[in-house]
Design a protein around this motif. Structure first.
Motif, PDB file in Angstrom:
ATOM      1  N   LYS A  69       0.833  -1.206   0.000  1.00  0.00           N
ATOM      2  CA  LYS A  69       0.000   0.000   0.000  1.00  0.00           C
ATOM      3  C   LYS A  69       0.870   1.258   0.000  1.00  0.00           C
ATOM      4  O   LYS A  69       0.511   2.268  -0.611  1.00  0.00           O
ATOM      5  CB  LYS A  69      -0.911   0.020   1.240  1.00  0.00           C
ATOM      6  CG  LYS A  69      -2.032  -1.010   1.215  1.00  0.00           C
ATOM      7  CD  LYS A  69      -2.871  -0.883   2.487  1.00  0.00           C
ATOM      8  CE  LYS A  69      -3.999  -1.891   2.506  1.00  0.00           C
ATOM      9  NZ  LYS A  69      -4.784  -1.793   3.749  1.00  0.00           N
ATOM     10  N   GLY A  70       2.004   1.195   0.694  1.00  0.00           N
ATOM     11  CA  GLY A  70       2.903   2.342   0.712  1.00  0.00           C
ATOM     12  C   GLY A  70       3.589   2.572  -0.624  1.00  0.00           C
ATOM     13  O   GLY A  70       3.945   3.696  -0.958  1.00  0.00           O
ATOM     14  N   VAL A 117       1.051  -8.941  -2.827  1.00  0.00           N
ATOM     15  CA  VAL A 117       2.307  -9.033  -3.577  1.00  0.00           C
ATOM     16  C   VAL A 117       2.255 -10.107  -4.652  1.00  0.00           C
ATOM     17  O   VAL A 117       2.765  -9.915  -5.764  1.00  0.00           O
ATOM     18  CB  VAL A 117       3.486  -9.289  -2.616  1.00  0.00           C
ATOM     19  CG1 VAL A 117       4.769  -9.561  -3.389  1.00  0.00           C
ATOM     20  CG2 VAL A 117       3.681  -8.087  -1.704  1.00  0.00           C
ATOM     21  N   ASP A 118       1.636 -11.254  -4.374  1.00  0.00           N
ATOM     22  CA  ASP A 118       1.555 -12.310  -5.388  1.00  0.00           C
ATOM     23  C   ASP A 118       0.821 -11.818  -6.630  1.00  0.00           C
ATOM     24  O   ASP A 118       1.235 -12.099  -7.764  1.00  0.00           O
ATOM     25  CB  ASP A 118       0.852 -13.543  -4.821  1.00  0.00           C
ATOM     26  CG  ASP A 118       1.729 -14.307  -3.840  1.00  0.00           C
ATOM     27  OD1 ASP A 118       2.964 -14.116  -3.871  1.00  0.00           O
ATOM     28  OD2 ASP A 118       1.191 -15.093  -3.043  1.00  0.00           O
ATOM     29  N   GLU A 119      -0.267 -11.087  -6.421  1.00  0.00           N
ATOM     30  CA  GLU A 119      -1.006 -10.544  -7.554  1.00  0.00           C
ATOM     31  C   GLU A 119      -0.192  -9.460  -8.271  1.00  0.00           C
ATOM     32  O   GLU A 119      -0.221  -9.355  -9.505  1.00  0.00           O
ATOM     33  CB  GLU A 119      -2.344  -9.972  -7.077  1.00  0.00           C
ATOM     34  CG  GLU A 119      -3.374 -11.013  -6.653  1.00  0.00           C
ATOM     35  CD  GLU A 119      -3.109 -11.636  -5.292  1.00  0.00           C
ATOM     36  OE1 GLU A 119      -3.683 -12.698  -4.998  1.00  0.00           O
ATOM     37  OE2 GLU A 119      -2.307 -11.057  -4.510  1.00  0.00           O
ATOM     38  N   LEU A 133      11.220  -4.317  -1.758  1.00  0.00           N
ATOM     39  CA  LEU A 133       9.973  -4.999  -1.414  1.00  0.00           C
ATOM     40  C   LEU A 133       9.896  -6.361  -2.100  1.00  0.00           C
ATOM     41  O   LEU A 133       9.537  -7.369  -1.469  1.00  0.00           O
ATOM     42  CB  LEU A 133       8.769  -4.135  -1.817  1.00  0.00           C
ATOM     43  CG  LEU A 133       7.389  -4.809  -1.719  1.00  0.00           C
ATOM     44  CD1 LEU A 133       7.071  -5.151  -0.274  1.00  0.00           C
ATOM     45  CD2 LEU A 133       6.308  -3.916  -2.302  1.00  0.00           C
ATOM     46  N   LEU A 134      10.238  -6.411  -3.374  1.00  0.00           N
ATOM     47  CA  LEU A 134      10.190  -7.679  -4.099  1.00  0.00           C
ATOM     48  C   LEU A 134      11.190  -8.678  -3.515  1.00  0.00           C
ATOM     49  O   LEU A 134      10.894  -9.878  -3.432  1.00  0.00           O
ATOM     50  CB  LEU A 134      10.475  -7.452  -5.581  1.00  0.00           C
ATOM     51  CG  LEU A 134       9.382  -6.692  -6.347  1.00  0.00           C
ATOM     52  CD1 LEU A 134       9.822  -6.414  -7.776  1.00  0.00           C
ATOM     53  CD2 LEU A 134       8.068  -7.467  -6.340  1.00  0.00           C
ATOM     54  N   GLY A 188      11.994 -17.088  -4.888  1.00  0.00           N
ATOM     55  CA  GLY A 188      11.034 -16.884  -5.961  1.00  0.00           C
ATOM     56  C   GLY A 188      11.434 -15.823  -6.956  1.00  0.00           C
ATOM     57  O   GLY A 188      10.643 -15.461  -7.825  1.00  0.00           O
ATOM     58  N   LEU A 189      12.657 -15.315  -6.839  1.00  0.00           N
ATOM     59  CA  LEU A 189      13.073 -14.228  -7.726  1.00  0.00           C
ATOM     60  C   LEU A 189      13.165 -14.680  -9.183  1.00  0.00           C
ATOM     61  O   LEU A 189      13.106 -13.852 -10.093  1.00  0.00           O
ATOM     62  CB  LEU A 189      14.420 -13.659  -7.270  1.00  0.00           C
ATOM     63  CG  LEU A 189      14.391 -12.904  -5.935  1.00  0.00           C
ATOM     64  CD1 LEU A 189      15.786 -12.452  -5.546  1.00  0.00           C
ATOM     65  CD2 LEU A 189      13.457 -11.704  -6.012  1.00  0.00           C
TER      66      LEU A 189
END
Length: 359
Positions: free
Chosen positions: A153-154, A198-200, A239-240, A249-250
């Motif tokens: 959200k930030g 984040v997944d979306e 964040l990622l 998961g990168l």
């Protein structure tokens, strides 16, 4: 007549003295709700966090409400009254995020006859502008809101949501957040608020920025990224990494053209190198904009941004990279004769690379 009563409490002693009805000085607080028939029915438990009253048919003891169809109309009237009350509470400036904890949720053991009130509240807040948004500046219908954890959200403002998912899901506003498993959180989960976390977000990035033999990144997506400052990119990468790095998961973003280049533009990680500094090799290589992992006061953010870039394939220039560059530039089809001295130096470099790594 029927009635509902919410407990209104001053936030401070000064507010109590002034008795001014405003959001800044007062708040609505949960209370163990009583059911009244002009007087409290002491043994009647509604499990609501506000009081209700109606001319119910009580048991002979008058301590509880009789299970009879004669009372059903009153439950219906109460549910409609509470619907109307929500709008009044909002207009008074008291429909704050904390107020949501006053409302019943599916985890509450609400008796069946009072569930009509809970269902009416949920229906009204889903369809009418009654749910506080992320900044608590506006109220919106629940079915028009998205929910995610605070870091996302930030990072993404409402204009970003409009660009990324507005057309797809018809929603472009964040809902207010809440402490996990609090009454406020449970009530929000009862509403038709769509989770878009984040997944979306990662799925959206992959869809719009993948570069391979048959797919190209959307120019509009790159234009959206290009408009973001360097500081935003640093937070974006950090964040990622926080969300995907620990889960290894990168690799999901290894073909995504989201690595900001020195001088402008974007590329996939495998096609980009870290800058070696002044005087280092440069011709024929693409470099990541070093400001995204070298600048800013937040050391943790800088480190995580670099770790993300490494995870998607960005690397230092190696001897193998230099050999490939030399082969392409000097010895490819149509290349001019480089001369004996240059050739001797190149050949010496080639021998060293093969000796160091025969594979």
């Amino acid at each position: 007549s029927v009635a509902a009563a919410f407990l209104l409490m001053p936030k401070t002693k000064s507010a109590k003295r002034k008795m001014r009805l405003s959001r800044r000085s007062f708040k609505i607080t949960p209370v163990r709700g009583k059911v009244c028939v002009y007087f409290p029915a002491e043994k009647e438990i509604s499990e609501l966090r506000f009081h209700i009253h109606g001319p119910f048919v009580p048991e002979l003891s008058r301590a509880s409400i009789k299970a009879t169809d004669a009372n059903q109309t009153l439950y219906t009237q109460l549910s409609e009254l509470v619907r109307e009350a929500l709008h009044a509470i909002r207009d008074y400036g008291l429909l704050t995020p904390d107020f949501l904890g006053t409302l019943p949720n599916t985890n509450d053991n609400v008796p069946e006859r009072y569930c009509l009130i809970r269902e009416a509240i949920v229906e009204e807040m889903n369809g009418k502008p009654l749910v506080p948004d992320h900044n608590s500046k506006m109220h919106r219908p629940g079915r028009k809101l998205l929910q995610a954890r605070a870091p996302l959200k930030g990072l993404l403002k409402e204009t970003d949501l409009k660009f990324l998912v507005g057309k797809e899901v018809g929603r472009a506003h964040w809902a207010i957040g809440a402490i996990r498993n609090s009454d406020q959180d449970r009530f929000l989960r009862d509403l038709d608020i769509l989770t878009w976390d984040v997944d979306e977000f990662v799925g959206c990035i992959k869809e719009r920025s993948t570069e391979d033999w048959w797919t190209k990144a959307e120019p509009e997506f790159h234009a959206w990224l290009e408009a973001k400052p360097v500081e935003w990119h640093r937070r974006f990468y950090a964040l990622l990494y926080q969300e995907l790095g620990d889960r290894r998961g990168l690799h999901k973003l290894s073909r995504s053209s989201i690595v900001k280049l020195e001088g402008g533009g974007y590329s996939t990680g495998a096609d980009v190198h870290f800058h070696t500094g002044a005087g280092g090799p440069g011709k024929g290589f693409q470099f990541v904009d070093k400001r995204v992992y070298n600048g800013g006061a937040n050391k943790k953010e800088r480190v995580e941004a670099r770790q993300f870039l490494e995870g998607v394939g960005v690397r230092d220039i190696s001897d193998e990279d230099l050999v490939l560059q030399i082969l392409n530039e000097r010895y490819g089809e149509g290349s001019d004769d480089v001369g004996d001295e240059v050739y001797a130096g190149d050949f010496e470099r080639f021998v060293k690379v093969v000796e160091d790594d025969p594979d």
